[in-house]
Design a protein around this motif. Structure first.
Motif, PDB file in Angstrom:
ATOM      1  N   PHE A 188      15.550  26.606  -3.117  1.00 22.82           N
ATOM      2  CA  PHE A 188      15.054  25.397  -2.760  1.00 22.82           C
ATOM      3  C   PHE A 188      14.482  25.206  -1.364  1.00 22.82           C
ATOM      4  N   ASN A 189      15.178  26.000  -0.435  1.00 22.23           N
ATOM      5  CA  ASN A 189      14.528  26.145   1.109  1.00 22.23           C
ATOM      6  C   ASN A 189      13.260  26.771   1.226  1.00 22.23           C
ATOM      7  N   ASN A 190      13.053  27.776   0.491  1.00 21.52           N
ATOM      8  CA  ASN A 190      11.897  28.309   0.249  1.00 21.52           C
ATOM      9  C   ASN A 190      10.807  27.605  -0.126  1.00 21.52           C
ATOM     10  N   ILE A 191      10.869  27.169  -1.481  1.00 24.23           N
ATOM     11  CA  ILE A 191       9.780  25.890  -1.700  1.00 24.23           C
ATOM     12  C   ILE A 191       9.614  25.013  -1.019  1.00 24.23           C
ATOM     13  N   ALA A 192      10.799  24.380  -0.230  1.00 20.66           N
ATOM     14  CA  ALA A 192      10.156  23.366   0.679  1.00 20.66           C
ATOM     15  C   ALA A 192       9.469  23.871   1.961  1.00 20.66           C
ATOM     16  N   VAL A 193       9.940  25.100   2.347  1.00 19.69           N
ATOM     17  CA  VAL A 193       9.175  25.477   3.819  1.00 19.69           C
ATOM     18  C   VAL A 193       7.743  25.954   3.414  1.00 19.69           C
ATOM     19  N   GLU A 194       7.581  26.528   2.263  1.00 18.05           N
ATOM     20  CA  GLU A 194       6.237  27.272   1.916  1.00 18.05           C
ATOM     21  C   GLU A 194       5.331  25.761   1.669  1.00 18.05           C
ATOM     22  N   ASN A 195       5.753  24.762   1.025  1.00 16.61           N
ATOM     23  CA  ASN A 195       5.027  23.786   0.645  1.00 16.61           C
ATOM     24  C   ASN A 195       4.618  22.824   1.638  1.00 16.61           C
ATOM     25  N   ILE A 196       5.741  22.552   2.604  1.00 16.12           N
ATOM     26  CA  ILE A 196       5.430  21.662   3.925  1.00 16.12           C
ATOM     27  C   ILE A 196       4.557  22.406   4.739  1.00 16.12           C
ATOM     28  N   ALA A 197       4.849  23.758   5.139  1.00 18.94           N
ATOM     29  CA  ALA A 197       4.301  24.360   6.067  1.00 18.94           C
ATOM     30  C   ALA A 197       2.884  24.837   5.709  1.00 18.94           C
ATOM     31  N   GLY A 198       2.848  25.177   4.203  1.00 21.15           N
ATOM     32  CA  GLY A 198       1.535  25.398   3.567  1.00 21.15           C
ATOM     33  C   GLY A 198       0.455  24.073   3.620  1.00 21.15           C
ATOM     34  N   PHE A 199       1.014  22.910   3.380  1.00 18.02           N
ATOM     35  CA  PHE A 199       0.111  21.819   3.568  1.00 18.02           C
ATOM     36  C   PHE A 199      -0.285  21.736   4.933  1.00 18.02           C
ATOM     37  N   LYS A 200       0.415  21.586   5.667  1.00 15.57           N
ATOM     38  CA  LYS A 200       0.042  21.623   7.401  1.00 15.57           C
ATOM     39  C   LYS A 200      -0.792  22.458   7.625  1.00 15.57           C
ATOM     40  N   LEU A 201      -0.723  23.959   7.438  1.00 20.56           N
ATOM     41  CA  LEU A 201      -1.756  25.010   7.699  1.00 20.56           C
ATOM     42  C   LEU A 201      -2.911  24.726   6.924  1.00 20.56           C
ATOM     43  N   LEU A 202      -2.862  24.421   5.782  1.00 19.07           N
ATOM     44  CA  LEU A 202      -4.029  24.508   5.119  1.00 19.07           C
ATOM     45  C   LEU A 202      -5.132  23.006   5.365  1.00 19.07           C
ATOM     46  N   LEU A 203      -4.364  22.049   5.832  1.00 20.66           N
ATOM     47  CA  LEU A 203      -5.317  21.100   6.157  1.00 20.66           C
ATOM     48  C   LEU A 203      -5.647  21.442   7.628  1.00 20.66           C
ATOM     49  N   THR A 204      -5.038  22.054   8.542  1.00 17.60           N
ATOM     50  CA  THR A 204      -5.421  22.639   9.767  1.00 17.60           C
ATOM     51  C   THR A 204      -6.783  23.367   9.555  1.00 17.60           C
ATOM     52  N   THR A 205      -6.569  24.251   8.842  1.00 10.86           N
ATOM     53  CA  THR A 205      -7.616  25.275   8.370  1.00 10.86           C
ATOM     54  C   THR A 205      -8.978  24.640   7.931  1.00 10.86           C
ATOM     55  N   ASN A 206      -8.717  23.604   6.989  1.00  9.26           N
ATOM     56  CA  ASN A 206      -9.924  22.827   6.647  1.00  9.26           C
ATOM     57  C   ASN A 206     -10.539  22.126   7.614  1.00  9.26           C
ATOM     58  N   GLY A 213       4.043  24.749  -6.897  1.00 12.11           N
ATOM     59  CA  GLY A 213       3.073  24.098  -5.861  1.00 12.11           C
ATOM     60  C   GLY A 213       2.542  25.049  -5.004  1.00 12.11           C
ATOM     61  N   LEU A 214       2.609  25.380  -3.678  1.00 12.79           N
ATOM     62  CA  LEU A 214       2.089  26.580  -2.797  1.00 12.79           C
ATOM     63  C   LEU A 214       3.072  27.469  -2.831  1.00 12.79           C
ATOM     64  N   PHE A 215       4.250  27.649  -3.364  1.00  9.97           N
ATOM     65  CA  PHE A 215       5.326  28.686  -3.404  1.00  9.97           C
ATOM     66  C   PHE A 215       4.784  29.619  -4.379  1.00  9.97           C
ATOM     67  N   GLY A 216       4.284  30.959  -4.068  1.00 10.97           N
ATOM     68  CA  GLY A 216       3.965  31.924  -4.911  1.00 10.97           C
ATOM     69  C   GLY A 216       4.723  33.071  -4.699  1.00 10.97           C
ATOM     70  N   LYS A 217       4.058  33.937  -4.112  1.00 11.76           N
ATOM     71  CA  LYS A 217       4.733  35.376  -3.822  1.00 11.76           C
ATOM     72  C   LYS A 217       5.487  35.160  -2.391  1.00 11.76           C
ATOM     73  N   GLY A 218       5.145  34.291  -1.673  1.00 12.76           N
ATOM     74  CA  GLY A 218       5.709  34.003  -0.367  1.00 12.76           C
ATOM     75  C   GLY A 218       6.924  33.416  -0.270  1.00 12.76           C
ATOM     76  N   GLY A 219       7.439  33.129   0.928  1.00 14.34           N
ATOM     77  CA  GLY A 219       8.785  32.358   0.807  1.00 14.34           C
ATOM     78  C   GLY A 219       9.830  33.481   1.034  1.00 14.34           C
ATOM     79  N   LEU A 220      10.143  34.004   0.056  1.00 18.72           N
ATOM     80  CA  LEU A 220      11.293  35.042   0.230  1.00 18.72           C
ATOM     81  C   LEU A 220      10.748  36.312   0.683  1.00 18.72           C
ATOM     82  N   ILE A 221      10.885  36.809   1.820  1.00 24.09           N
ATOM     83  CA  ILE A 221      10.195  38.039   2.187  1.00 24.09           C
ATOM     84  C   ILE A 221      10.469  39.177   1.596  1.00 24.09           C
ATOM     85  N   MET A 222       9.452  39.926   1.176  1.00 24.08           N
ATOM     86  CA  MET A 222       9.459  41.123   0.211  1.00 24.08           C
ATOM     87  C   MET A 222       8.229  42.033   0.796  1.00 24.08           C
ATOM     88  N   PHE A 223       8.476  42.841   1.495  1.00 25.88           N
ATOM     89  CA  PHE A 223       7.562  43.644   2.084  1.00 25.88           C
ATOM     90  C   PHE A 223       6.755  44.777   1.426  1.00 25.88           C
TER      91      PHE A 223
END
Length: 872
Positions: A204-222, A408-418
């Motif tokens: 849940f933490n990773n879904i929330a961070v990816e979606n909140i931060a992702g929406f913020k960064l996506l709008l900034t990029t646009n 939502g925006l949560f895909g391969k990101g969130g849980l770091i796996m390099f």
């Protein structure tokens, strides 16, 4: 003045050699100190304490008046020793060394100090040298307060000892096979349930961070693509400020104990230190929500440290049967109403937190073993491994579900796996030399990070003491600085042409919220490398730095600027009133530095720059946190490449060794800085010259085995002690003897049940069990427990008597008063005690000299008692 103190101590030691220790201490030493040159009587004899010179020639700098007086005392004390008729062959080696230095080599003051210390360590029974005169300052001068999160709170100790009283014995006698089986199954069910819940929270933490931060960064990029740069900057900085203010407000007003990573608090709790709200449900809620807001706000911090604290809070909530304060209690969990079982479950929760943060189940077990817990056994290893396995399986299943686009925006990101592929099976000598150089520099920078963080946190403590508004203002200011760096530094970085193969396939520049090639106002076919790191989530930035085969993606000036910015922002961010971890800032700094060094050494070594980034992160982790085995396994599980094992091991060992030469690990420093009374595995050096009887506080407060109710209530009101010795005296015993130890919480339960008698007689356990059950004496969970003010007793009841035999621990751990304090400290820690009774060495004295608690073993407290002997 140092020479004068040394001479005074030597004088006392020599007088000890002369004969009667107590009389000399009181009459000779005191008289010499206040009336030099006068004639005093010692044991019926005349002894002249002269102030004239009696030693051979001195150094020219030793002509001070105090030095002359004390050397005169030493000369006469030496004559006094000779007058006793003790022959040289009967002296011990340290005594001979002391006399030789005084008579023949008075100039060598440093050897004189060594000789004094050696002689003080010897015990010559039969009237000779016993112990040096330790001038005790007085009573306890240190505080029982500590910083938990961002607030100062009172602290208590946990009691991992089994209280073997009649209540405990009756409890186990009354249990059948079914109840014992229930208890054993419950341990495993709770351990697996902790892994399940912590895995869900991590997802849940990773879904929330990816979606909140992702929406913020996506709008900034646009907005940047539309050339609306001011609007993009205002949106970016305002979102970060609001998220930071929300996280700080939660921590400041609702859960102050949730600020920071929480690992020092969990580490101290598993060592036996308890503090209010450290694992409360409110702390759990603020830890989860505040961590989401803090990471989404773009701070240079991570959610990995808070996940450890979150796992511990979940385990505590289940282990105590819910929370009475919030109305969530379960009677079927009543078997876990003790500190011992909760400690094991919280250890499982901390390991599950690491697993949920890194998807590293084995690394989570090793983290709990190496860093978190202070007691470990094989049964706990098996249960902890099961907990982390459940958490890892839950995360894996949910991530596979989300990869189909259902989260939502949560895909391969969130849980770091390099998934770093080294593709290197052999290393040259130059490769190993480059890796060792990276480890040495990483250890130095890690030690510097700890030193600077220590200074910055002390400054922040003054700000946090001013109240919640100042905490929020500080957090918002750091957020504004971070946002300006994240948005401003890419403007100072030149655009880089995309690689032809990526440009042809449309993967460069990246259009969206993440990726290695952010456009950021660059013309078509070019990208901004700094924006690829700053205008991403921290997990994506680490993934970009670890990516292999991208030697030309990040330039040397850009990596140097990014490393400087992240290193500095990580220092100033940690300590603000938000849940924050140090893993991500350290990994980011180490990865950028490792990639920078890889670029500089590229002509000398064939290792990939992405591999250098990974090794740089390992060197920084070893230099700051000083963990080796757990970090090594976590990195291997993150990268999914076993071929990197030799290089990671080498880097961690070298970096930790280098950093240990300067200071301690970051978590050890924070435990000490917060004032948490953490007991180390080894005794402090200052304890070796003391015995257990030196540090016990006086006067001792004890109860008779059958005590007056009024006396018990009055003692509980006047003192805050949690344990009291119980003395068996007349008419129940011919001579006073130690009956046991009774806890404050058990006394309150017994007084509330009102099992009183009019006469001073034994009632036995049967009378207690008519009104109380064994579980009534179990330790309460979070919320308000029973206090002395809750008792409702009349004047007649206060004049009655209560039998303490049923609730007294009949087999408390005891040590003799002349036992070395260092040995007592090791025994105290290994057994997980809260109270240790000190008994006299000789008969004819009270059966208990005092009680040792955790506070009595703290170096600050010992130095407060004996400032003239013990130094830092």
């Amino acid at each position: 003045w140092r020479r004068a103190v040394v001479r005074h101590c030597v004088c006392v030691v020599l007088v000890h050699l002369a004969g009667d220790l107590p009389a000399v201490e009181r009459r000779v030493v005191g008289h010499v100190e206040h009336h030099p040159g006068r004639r005093v009587d010692v044991d019926g004899e005349e002894a002249l304490v002269s102030t004239e010179e009696s030693l051979p020639e001195r150094r020219q700098r030793q002509d001070a008046a105090a030095g002359e007086e004390h050397e005169g005392h030493l000369g006469h004390a030496l004559e006094r020793v000779r007058a006793t008729g003790r022959r040289r062959r009967h002296r011990s080696a340290p005594e001979q060394l002391l006399v030789r230095h005084i008579v023949h080599e008075p100039r060598r003051s440093h050897e004189l100090r060594e000789a004094t210390a050696a002689a003080a360590a010897v015990a010559v029974h039969g009237g000779g040298l016993e112990r040096p005169l330790l001038r005790r300052r007085g009573t306890n001068t240190t505080s029982q307060m500590a910083i938990v999160g961002a607030n100062v709170c009172p602290i208590e100790s946990l009691d991992y000892e089994l209280v073997e009283n009649e209540v405990y014995k009756q409890d186990w006698r009354s249990r059948g096979k079914l109840q014992i089986f229930h208890y054993q199954i419950l341990k495993w069910v709770l351990a697996l349930l902790v892994g399940l819940i912590v895995g869900l929270i991590g997802f849940f933490n990773n879904i929330a961070v990816e979606n909140i931060a992702g929406f913020k960064l996506l709008l900034t990029t646009n907005l940047m693509l539309q050339n609306r740069y001011k609007a993009a900057f205002l949106w970016f900085i305002s979102c970060n400020a609001m998220l930071a203010a929300a996280a700080a407000a939660l921590c400041a007003y609702f859960g102050p104990a949730a600020a920071g990573s929480g690992i020092p608090e969990v580490k101290a709790y598993l060592n036996g230190v308890d503090a209010p709200s450290i694992l409360a449900p409110s702390t759990l809620f603020v830890k989860i929500v505040g961590s989401i807001f803090g990471v989404s706000a773009g701070f240079v911090l991570g959610k990995e440290g808070p996940m450890v604290h979150t796992g511990a809070c979940v385990a505590s909530f289940l282990g105590q049967g819910g929370s009475r304060k919030y109305g969530f209690t379960w009677n079927w969990l009543r078997y876990f109403k003790n500190d011992l079982d909760r400690r094991d479950l919280i250890t499982c929760g901390a390991a599950a937190g690491v697993t949920a943060a890194f998807r590293a189940p084995v690394g989570g077990v090793l983290f709990a073993l190496e860093e978190a817990t202070s007691w470990w056994r094989s049964a706990l290893l098996w249960r902890t491994f099961s907990t982390t396995a459940v958490a890892a399986m839950v995360l894996r299943s949910l991530i596979e579900y989300c990869r189909s686009g259902n989260c939502g925006l949560f895909g391969k990101g969130g849980l770091i796996m390099f998934d770093v592929s080294s593709q290197v099976t052999s290393y040259t000598t130059m490769d190993l030399a480059a890796v060792v150089l990276l480890a040495i520099v990483g250890g130095l920078l890690g030690a510097l990070f700890n030193f600077l963080l220590n200074r910055i946190l002390r400054v922040y403590s003054y700000i946090n003491e001013k109240g919640a508004p100042y905490k929020i203002i500080l957090t918002v200011v750091i957020s504004l600085v971070t946002s300006c760096c994240s948005f401003g530094l890419p403007w100072l970085t030149a655009c880089t042409p995309c690689p032809p193969e990526l440009a042809a396939s449309g993967h460069c520049p990246t259009i969206g919220r993440s990726g290695n090639f952010k456009n950021f106002r660059c013309p078509p076919g070019q990208y901004n490398a700094m924006a690829s790191l700053f205008l991403n989530t921290n997990d994506d930035a680490i993934r970009n730095l670890f990516s292999g085969g991208t030697e030309s993606e990040f330039g040397v000036p850009m990596l140097l600027a990014f490393f400087t910015a992240v290193y500095s922002l990580g220092l100033v961010t940690y300590g603000v009133a938000v849940p924050s971890g140090l893993f991500i800032p350290v990994i980011l700094s180490g990865a950028s530095f490792g990639r920078l060094l890889g670029k500089l050494l590229g002509v000398l070594t064939g290792l990939d720059t992405g591999l250098f980034a990974l090794l740089g992160a390992a060197s920084f982790l070893g230099g700051t946190m000083r963990m080796t085995v757990s970090v090594c396994v976590i990195l291997l599980e993150l990268t999914n490449d076993l071929l990197l094992l030799p290089l990671i091991m080498l880097v961690l060992l070298v970096s930790k060794t280098v950093a240990d030469c300067f200071n301690k690990g970051v978590y050890e420093q924070m435990v000490r800085m917060k004032g948490l009374p953490y007991l180390e595995a080894h005794a402090e050096p200052c304890m070796r010259s003391l015995v257990a009887g030196d540090v016990v506080s006086a006067p001792l407060i004890a109860f008779s085995s059958v005590e007056s109710v009024g006396t018990v209530v009055d003692t509980l009101r006047r003192t805050g002690h949690n344990g009291f010795p119980v003395i068996e005296d007349a008419p129940f015993a011919p001579e006073p003897e130690l009956c046991g130890l009774v806890l404050r919480s058990h006394l309150l339960v017994l007084l509330r049940a009102k099992t009183f008698t009019a006469d001073r007689v034994k009632t036995g356990a049967a009378e207690v069990f008519r009104k109380l059950a064994p579980f009534d004496f179990a330790k309460p969970g979070s919320g308000k427990g029973l206090t002395v003010d809750d008792l409702d007793l009349t004047e007649e009841e206060m004049a009655m008597y209560v039998d303490l035999h049923p609730i007294a621990n009949r087999s408390p751990y005891t040590v003799v008063e002349n036992m070395s304090l260092a040995k007592a400290a090791v025994l105290f820690r290994q057994l997980g005690l809260r109270h240790m009774c000190v008994v006299p060495r000789t008969p004819g004295r009270p059966p208990v000299v005092g009680i040792l608690t955790r506070h009595d073993f703290m170096p600050g407290y010992i130095r407060g008692l004996f400032p003239n002997v013990l130094r830092e």
